[in-house]
Design a protein around this motif. Structure first.
Motif, PDB file in Angstrom:
ATOM      1  N   SER A 132      28.539  23.246  40.018  1.00 26.87           N
ATOM      2  CA  SER A 132      28.189  22.033  40.779  1.00 26.87           C
ATOM      3  C   SER A 132      26.775  22.133  41.339  1.00 26.87           C
ATOM      4  O   SER A 132      25.818  21.623  40.743  1.00 26.87           O
ATOM      5  CB  SER A 132      29.210  21.800  41.895  1.00 26.87           C
ATOM      6  N   PHE A 133      26.609  22.808  42.481  1.00 30.18           N
ATOM      7  CA  PHE A 133      25.309  22.854  43.149  1.00 30.18           C
ATOM      8  C   PHE A 133      24.242  23.481  42.260  1.00 30.18           C
ATOM      9  O   PHE A 133      23.125  22.962  42.142  1.00 30.18           O
ATOM     10  CB  PHE A 133      25.417  23.657  44.448  1.00 30.18           C
ATOM     11  N   ASN A 134      24.585  24.605  41.639  1.00 26.42           N
ATOM     12  CA  ASN A 134      23.595  25.339  40.863  1.00 26.42           C
ATOM     13  C   ASN A 134      23.115  24.540  39.657  1.00 26.42           C
ATOM     14  O   ASN A 134      21.912  24.417  39.413  1.00 26.42           O
ATOM     15  CB  ASN A 134      24.203  26.665  40.414  1.00 26.42           C
ATOM     16  N   ASN A 135      24.045  23.978  38.896  1.00 27.26           N
ATOM     17  CA  ASN A 135      23.668  23.200  37.718  1.00 27.26           C
ATOM     18  C   ASN A 135      22.921  21.921  38.102  1.00 27.26           C
ATOM     19  O   ASN A 135      21.971  21.515  37.413  1.00 27.26           O
ATOM     20  CB  ASN A 135      24.902  22.852  36.895  1.00 27.26           C
ATOM     21  N   THR A 136      23.334  21.278  39.199  1.00 28.23           N
ATOM     22  CA  THR A 136      22.638  20.070  39.647  1.00 28.23           C
ATOM     23  C   THR A 136      21.210  20.387  40.057  1.00 28.23           C
ATOM     24  O   THR A 136      20.277  19.634  39.744  1.00 28.23           O
ATOM     25  CB  THR A 136      23.396  19.438  40.816  1.00 28.23           C
ATOM     26  N   PHE A 137      21.022  21.485  40.759  1.00 29.45           N
ATOM     27  CA  PHE A 137      19.675  21.878  41.172  1.00 29.45           C
ATOM     28  C   PHE A 137      18.763  22.080  39.970  1.00 29.45           C
ATOM     29  O   PHE A 137      17.638  21.574  39.933  1.00 29.45           O
ATOM     30  CB  PHE A 137      19.748  23.164  42.001  1.00 29.45           C
ATOM     31  N   LYS A 138      19.244  22.796  38.968  1.00 26.82           N
ATOM     32  CA  LYS A 138      18.415  23.014  37.778  1.00 26.82           C
ATOM     33  C   LYS A 138      18.137  21.713  37.030  1.00 26.82           C
ATOM     34  O   LYS A 138      17.021  21.501  36.535  1.00 26.82           O
ATOM     35  CB  LYS A 138      19.097  24.025  36.845  1.00 26.82           C
ATOM     36  N   SER A 139      19.122  20.844  36.940  1.00 26.89           N
ATOM     37  CA  SER A 139      18.918  19.567  36.251  1.00 26.89           C
ATOM     38  C   SER A 139      17.864  18.720  36.951  1.00 26.89           C
ATOM     39  O   SER A 139      17.033  18.071  36.295  1.00 26.89           O
ATOM     40  CB  SER A 139      20.242  18.795  36.176  1.00 26.89           C
ATOM     41  N   VAL A 140      17.870  18.724  38.274  1.00 27.85           N
ATOM     42  CA  VAL A 140      16.870  17.962  39.014  1.00 27.85           C
ATOM     43  C   VAL A 140      15.480  18.554  38.807  1.00 27.85           C
ATOM     44  O   VAL A 140      14.497  17.818  38.615  1.00 27.85           O
ATOM     45  CB  VAL A 140      17.238  17.914  40.511  1.00 27.85           C
ATOM     46  N   VAL A 141      15.359  19.861  38.839  1.00 26.30           N
ATOM     47  CA  VAL A 141      14.045  20.496  38.668  1.00 26.30           C
ATOM     48  C   VAL A 141      13.496  20.230  37.269  1.00 26.30           C
ATOM     49  O   VAL A 141      12.289  20.031  37.089  1.00 26.30           O
ATOM     50  CB  VAL A 141      14.138  22.002  38.952  1.00 26.30           C
ATOM     51  N   TRP A 142      14.366  20.188  36.264  1.00 31.12           N
ATOM     52  CA  TRP A 142      13.898  19.911  34.900  1.00 31.12           C
ATOM     53  C   TRP A 142      13.244  18.541  34.796  1.00 31.12           C
ATOM     54  O   TRP A 142      12.417  18.308  33.903  1.00 31.12           O
ATOM     55  CB  TRP A 142      15.061  20.001  33.908  1.00 31.12           C
ATOM     56  N   ILE A 143      13.579  17.615  35.684  1.00 29.49           N
ATOM     57  CA  ILE A 143      12.974  16.279  35.647  1.00 29.49           C
ATOM     58  C   ILE A 143      11.474  16.360  35.861  1.00 29.49           C
ATOM     59  O   ILE A 143      10.709  15.561  35.303  1.00 29.49           O
ATOM     60  CB  ILE A 143      13.633  15.377  36.711  1.00 29.49           C
TER      61      ILE A 143
END
Length: 339
Positions: A132-143
């Protein structure tokens, strides 16, 4: 088609240098430490549970309940908890929630001793937070990573880095247990990896904010160019602008035009095919104000451009150049009308 006759488009220069991007390096380091923590916790859990259960069936049963609980918690978090966390506390909370939570639980395990219940709690939090938190954080940074760079780098970061981190962590754990390391010692090592993960996460959060601010600044400059003529047409209730006000405003407008030219050139060199086609169309139509010497510098890498970009440059930009534009433009001064 390329010069060699193949139909494959030439790759953008930014795709060949993706490993130099700070965001990509940070994402790779973040993925590495996250997998190192995950592998250590999984090893500790298997070590403790296998020693406490009587049969392999009991261990499988306990692990099945664990994954079911972690999957349900992660689903609830992804359904709304992660979004609320980001809205209320920002990206820093998403970056720090996983390493801080794991470090706190490991401290409890180190203080009270490892048991099936305590290691199951640590492992359940690890799974739920990473999903949840970890994957969401990485997905946002990839933007914040440019699309051509992300397209070239993401397979290495999300696949190669994960496998390499798991392999190195497994080797380190094997060597540690061979030397007689206890679960408390392994928990200490995982805590060090959590500290490194937290530092990289905060670093990525700062890089992300800087990159997004730069994007907003570039868009505001590109879509709201300053016009020198507007300075002399405008008048307020006190009458036309005074000479010193007009001079200061003209200098500010000049700085804005120089900044606009820098942004256009930087975006053109870093952008993909779509971005280049759009900028060439804007340059040729007058939407992006460039002097002739700046356009000439922009076309310095013409031989490296994709075929479609070359055609657009010839059609949209060079075809609109009027004879004598270079001679008509003052030395270092105003832009040629067609640009």
């Amino acid at each position: 088609p390329r010069r060699d006759g193949s139909s494959k488009p030439a790759s953008d220069a930014s795709e060949k240098r993706w490993w130099r991007e700070p965001l990509v390096i940070g994402l790779g380091a973040y993925t590495f430490f996250a997998i190192a923590v995950k592998t250590t916790l999984e090893f500790e859990y298997n070590f403790v549970v296998s020693d406490a259960t009587k049969t392999p069936e009991d261990m499988v049963r306990v692990t099945g309940y664990l994954y079911a609980a972690a999957g349900g918690a992660a689903s609830l978090l992804n359904a709304g908890g992660t979004r609320r966390l980001l809205r209320r506390f920002g990206l820093g909370a998403a970056a720090s929630s996983y390493p801080c939570g794991v470090a706190l639980l490991l401290a409890v395990v180190a203080a009270r001793g490892a048991s099936v219940e305590s290691m199951a709690a640590v492992r359940a939090f690890d799974l739920a937070a990473r999903w949840s938190f970890n994957n969401t954080f990485k997905s946002v940074v990839w933007i914040a990573v440019d699309v051509p760079v992300a397209r070239a780098a993401r397979p290495y970061v999300e696949s190669l880095t994960k496998k390499a981190a798991a392999a190195l962590a497994a080797l380190a754990l094997g060597a540690a247990t061979y030397r007689g390391a206890s679960v408390r010692s392994l928990s200490l090592g995982a805590g060090v990896a959590c500290a490194a993960l937290l530092a990289v996460g905060i670093y990525l959060r700062n890089l992300y904010l800087d990159a997004m601010r730069d994007r907003v600044a570039r868009r505001s400059v590109c879509y709201q160019p300053l016009e020198l003529e507007d300075l002399w047409d405008a008048a307020d209730e006190d009458g036309p602008p005074r000479a010193d006000d007009a001079s200061a405003a003209a200098n500010a407008a000049g700085d804005g035009r120089e900044r606009l030219a820098e942004v256009v050139e930087a975006r053109f060199r870093r952008g993909g095919r779509g971005a280049k086609l759009y900028l060439l169309r804007e340059i040729g139509g007058g939407g992006a104000v460039l002097r002739c010497d700046e356009v000439r510098r922009l076309f310095g890498d013409f031989d490296r451009w994709d075929g479609a970009v070359r055609v657009a440059g010839l059609r949209d930009v060079l075809a609109n150049v009027e004879a004598g534009d270079d001679a008509a433009a003052p030395r270092g001064g105003a832009a040629a009308a067609k640009w």
